[in-house]
Design a protein around this motif. Structure first.
Motif, PDB file in Angstrom:
ATOM      1  N   LYS A 203     -75.039  96.693  22.853  1.00  0.00           N
ATOM      2  CA  LYS A 203     -73.594  96.567  22.699  1.00  0.00           C
ATOM      3  C   LYS A 203     -73.040  95.995  23.995  1.00  0.00           C
ATOM      4  CE  LYS A 203     -69.363  97.509  21.181  1.00  0.00           C
ATOM      5  NZ  LYS A 203     -68.748  96.827  20.028  1.00  0.00           N
ATOM      6  N   ARG A 204     -72.344  94.885  23.904  1.00  0.00           N
ATOM      7  CA  ARG A 204     -71.780  94.251  25.106  1.00  0.00           C
ATOM      8  C   ARG A 204     -70.326  94.671  25.274  1.00  0.00           C
ATOM      9  NH1 ARG A 204     -74.490  89.487  27.414  1.00  0.00           N
ATOM     10  NH2 ARG A 204     -76.496  89.215  26.368  1.00  0.00           N
ATOM     11  N   ILE A 205     -70.011  95.110  26.471  1.00  0.00           N
ATOM     12  CA  ILE A 205     -68.649  95.535  26.789  1.00  0.00           C
ATOM     13  C   ILE A 205     -68.169  94.717  27.974  1.00  0.00           C
ATOM     14  CG2 ILE A 205     -67.190  97.454  27.543  1.00  0.00           C
ATOM     15  CD1 ILE A 205     -69.358  99.318  26.323  1.00  0.00           C
ATOM     16  N   GLU A 206     -67.091  94.000  27.787  1.00  0.00           N
ATOM     17  CA  GLU A 206     -66.526  93.213  28.883  1.00  0.00           C
ATOM     18  C   GLU A 206     -65.077  93.622  29.069  1.00  0.00           C
ATOM     19  OE1 GLU A 206     -65.849  88.588  30.362  1.00  0.00           O
ATOM     20  OE2 GLU A 206     -66.855  89.001  28.452  1.00  0.00           O
ATOM     21  N   LEU A 207     -64.801  94.215  30.208  1.00  0.00           N
ATOM     22  CA  LEU A 207     -63.446  94.660  30.512  1.00  0.00           C
ATOM     23  C   LEU A 207     -62.879  93.746  31.588  1.00  0.00           C
ATOM     24  CD1 LEU A 207     -63.995  98.521  30.606  1.00  0.00           C
ATOM     25  CD2 LEU A 207     -63.027  97.165  28.760  1.00  0.00           C
ATOM     26  N   LYS A 208     -61.948  92.911  31.184  1.00  0.00           N
ATOM     27  CA  LYS A 208     -61.352  91.972  32.131  1.00  0.00           C
ATOM     28  C   LYS A 208     -60.062  92.558  32.690  1.00  0.00           C
ATOM     29  CE  LYS A 208     -63.171  87.688  30.154  1.00  0.00           C
ATOM     30  NZ  LYS A 208     -62.837  86.373  29.559  1.00  0.00           N
ATOM     31  N   ASN A 209     -59.885  92.345  33.987  1.00  0.00           N
ATOM     32  CA  ASN A 209     -58.654  92.784  34.620  1.00  0.00           C
ATOM     33  C   ASN A 209     -57.533  91.850  34.206  1.00  0.00           C
ATOM     34  OD1 ASN A 209     -56.937  94.197  36.225  1.00  0.00           O
ATOM     35  ND2 ASN A 209     -57.691  93.371  38.166  1.00  0.00           N
ATOM     36  N   SER A 210     -56.338  92.402  34.030  1.00  0.00           N
ATOM     37  CA  SER A 210     -55.204  91.569  33.625  1.00  0.00           C
ATOM     38  C   SER A 210     -54.899  90.506  34.680  1.00  0.00           C
ATOM     39  CB  SER A 210     -53.961  92.442  33.398  1.00  0.00           C
ATOM     40  OG  SER A 210     -53.694  93.217  34.559  1.00  0.00           O
ATOM     41  N   SER A 211     -55.209  90.795  35.929  1.00  0.00           N
ATOM     42  CA  SER A 211     -55.096  89.803  36.987  1.00  0.00           C
ATOM     43  C   SER A 211     -56.320  89.952  37.890  1.00  0.00           C
ATOM     44  CB  SER A 211     -53.813  90.015  37.805  1.00  0.00           C
ATOM     45  OG  SER A 211     -53.804  91.312  38.363  1.00  0.00           O
ATOM     46  N   VAL A 212     -56.726  88.843  38.495  1.00  0.00           N
ATOM     47  CA  VAL A 212     -57.941  88.871  39.303  1.00  0.00           C
ATOM     48  C   VAL A 212     -57.775  89.819  40.487  1.00  0.00           C
ATOM     49  CG1 VAL A 212     -59.568  87.461  40.610  1.00  0.00           C
ATOM     50  CG2 VAL A 212     -58.447  86.517  38.598  1.00  0.00           C
ATOM     51  N   ILE A 213     -56.603  89.791  41.104  1.00  0.00           N
ATOM     52  CA  ILE A 213     -56.274  90.703  42.192  1.00  0.00           C
ATOM     53  C   ILE A 213     -55.281  91.729  41.663  1.00  0.00           C
ATOM     54  CG2 ILE A 213     -55.321  90.903  44.515  1.00  0.00           C
ATOM     55  CD1 ILE A 213     -57.949  89.383  44.397  1.00  0.00           C
ATOM     56  N   ALA A 214     -55.523  92.999  41.957  1.00  0.00           N
ATOM     57  CA  ALA A 214     -54.631  94.055  41.468  1.00  0.00           C
ATOM     58  C   ALA A 214     -53.196  93.796  41.914  1.00  0.00           C
ATOM     59  CB  ALA A 214     -55.115  95.410  41.980  1.00  0.00           C
TER      60      ALA A 214
END
Length: 448
Positions: A203-214
């Motif tokens: 199962k592949r899980i990819e959690l992307k941040n809404s912006s590259v820098i917080a």
């Protein structure tokens, strides 16, 4: 909103979570824990500082038994990260009414001592670096024939550091039905053959941040104007009052130079890089964790291999060659929704490196140090556009522009614009003729 109390962890884990003030799972923990409980192979791609360690530790520790077999093996590419995972494991296990063993195996430690320890009894949890783990497994000191879960942490770093062959050998020694958990900030294409070889319908899980820098991190860009970066770093560090500042450089040599400079200026500063002995690195890390140092100079080993709490400032003394490291560096601050400041220094001729970072979707705030204060700087893009326009002009035309500006003749602005427009038309004509010539030559060549 999900709570850790909903996962039916045992009382010892719940007590430990309360002591370390863990109440709600992070997104990666929420996505992973239930899948580990179901014994699914998973590939997790998540940003640095997202809570990946507890995503696999909590369900693994909740499932261990008193059986004196190695039940979980956790491989990570750096000693610092191995020690961090080991400490996190001990912090969860400490409230268990019965003793469960977690051993750590890393290079630089006394291997004979590790062998004697293993001959006495095998741990339920084994944590270590790939090379040392494989050495102990190959020599039949560490027994992995009954391992139920194999965690490969920081898989992309494992690949970059040349440890994938060791991981391959380790996985081949395990039972066919073991569960494999792979965690990584990125999943390089070169990693895919290994994943296909040992994982069953993962199962592949990819959690992307809404912006590259917080969003809670101020991301500043400062032009050095050719000044000594060491002096600039010292001024930045003494101008404000950082709670904890991490200063990153690309090489051990530069780390040493910055460290010696700041130390000579009277700052209590530590350094961390691969040139230190394992014992020295462990000692320094312990001192940093105990807040004995306010300033730490490090190579990218620290960006991926250690976790320092309370970092308020990150300074990039140099722009990393691998831009992924930029994200990992800046990710050291602004943790747990606290505010942070990241400062990137760039020297004349390094504008293209800044542009490469911006292509990742990262936005900077230009700043300058003037009269002992940090003020808003120039718009770098606008300045570059102006320079780029001038560089494209013919040498004679540049002289014409300068001459017209100096003389201030009536209508000089209009004349400059006309001259530039004429020059551009001529350049387009030349370019078109060259293109037509290429096409004609190509047709002749194809006709032979």
């Amino acid at each position: 909103m999900t709570k850790f109390s909903q996962y039916n962890f045992n009382d010892a884990i719940n007590k430990s979570l309360k002591e370390i003030h863990f109440d709600e799972p992070t997104p990666v923990q929420e996505a992973v824990i239930s899948l580990v409980n179901k014994k699914k192979d998973i590939i997790v791609q998540s940003e640095t500082g997202s809570g990946k360690t507890h995503a696999f530790l909590l369900p693994i520790l909740n499932a261990i038994t008193k059986n004196q077999n190695v039940q979980a093996l956790i491989a990570t590419p750096s000693r610092e990260l191995a020690y961090q995972i080991y400490e996190d494991t001990q912090n969860i296990l400490k409230n268990y009414p019965e003793e469960y063993n977690a051993f750590i195996f890393v290079g630089g430690a006394d291997r004979e001592r590790q062998k004697r320890k293993l001959s006495a009894h095998q741990p339920q949890i084994a944590i270590g670096t790939p090379g040392r783990l494989w050495d102990l497994i190959r020599e039949n000191d560490l027994h992995v024939e009954n391992v139920e879960r194999f965690v490969v942490d920081e898989a992309d770093m494992t690949l970059d550091m040349g440890f994938l062959n060791d991981i391959d050998h380790i996985a081949a020694k395990m039972p066919d039905n073991h569960e494999m958990l792979v965690f990584s900030a990125t999943i390089p294409q070169k990693l895919e053959p290994f994943l296909k070889k040992y994982m069953r319908g993962p199962k592949r899980i990819e959690l992307k941040n809404s912006s590259v820098i917080a969003k809670n991190v101020d991301n500043w860009l400062m032009f050095t104007h050719g000044r000594d970066k060491k002096e600039l770093i010292y001024q930045l560090m003494t101008l404000g009052s950082p709670y904890m500042a991490l200063i990153f450089a690309n090489t051990k040599k530069t780390v040493d130079e910055i460290y010696e400079y700041l130390k000579a200026k009277g700052l209590k500063v530590a350094r961390i890089h691969g040139g230190l002995t394992p014992r020295e690195r462990k000692r320094v890390m312990k001192q940093v964790e105990n807040m004995e140092y306010q300033f730490v100079v490090a190579t990218d080993l620290a960006a991926r291999g250690i976790d320092i709490n309370g970092v308020s400032h990150v300074i990039n003394a140099e722009i990393p060659d691998d831009l992924e490291f930029f994200i990992h560096r800046v990710g050291r601050t602004g943790r747990n929704k606290m505010s942070g400041t990241a400062i990137t220094l760039y020297a004349p001729g390094e504008e293209h490196k800044v542009a490469d970072i911006e292509h990742l979707g990262i936005k900077f705030k230009p700043k300058e140090l003037k009269n002992g204060e940090i003020v808003d700087g120039y718009d770098r893009d606008r300045r570059n556009d102006r320079h780029a326009t001038q560089e494209k002009l013919d040498t004679k035309l540049v002289g014409f522009v300068k001459k017209q500006k100096v003389k201030r003749k009536p209508g000089y602005k209009k004349k400059i614009k006309q001259a530039i427009s004429t020059e551009k038309r001529q350049q387009r004509k030349i370019k078109n003729r060259q293109e037509m010539r290429k096409q004609r030559d190509a047709r002749r060549k194809n006709g032979k």
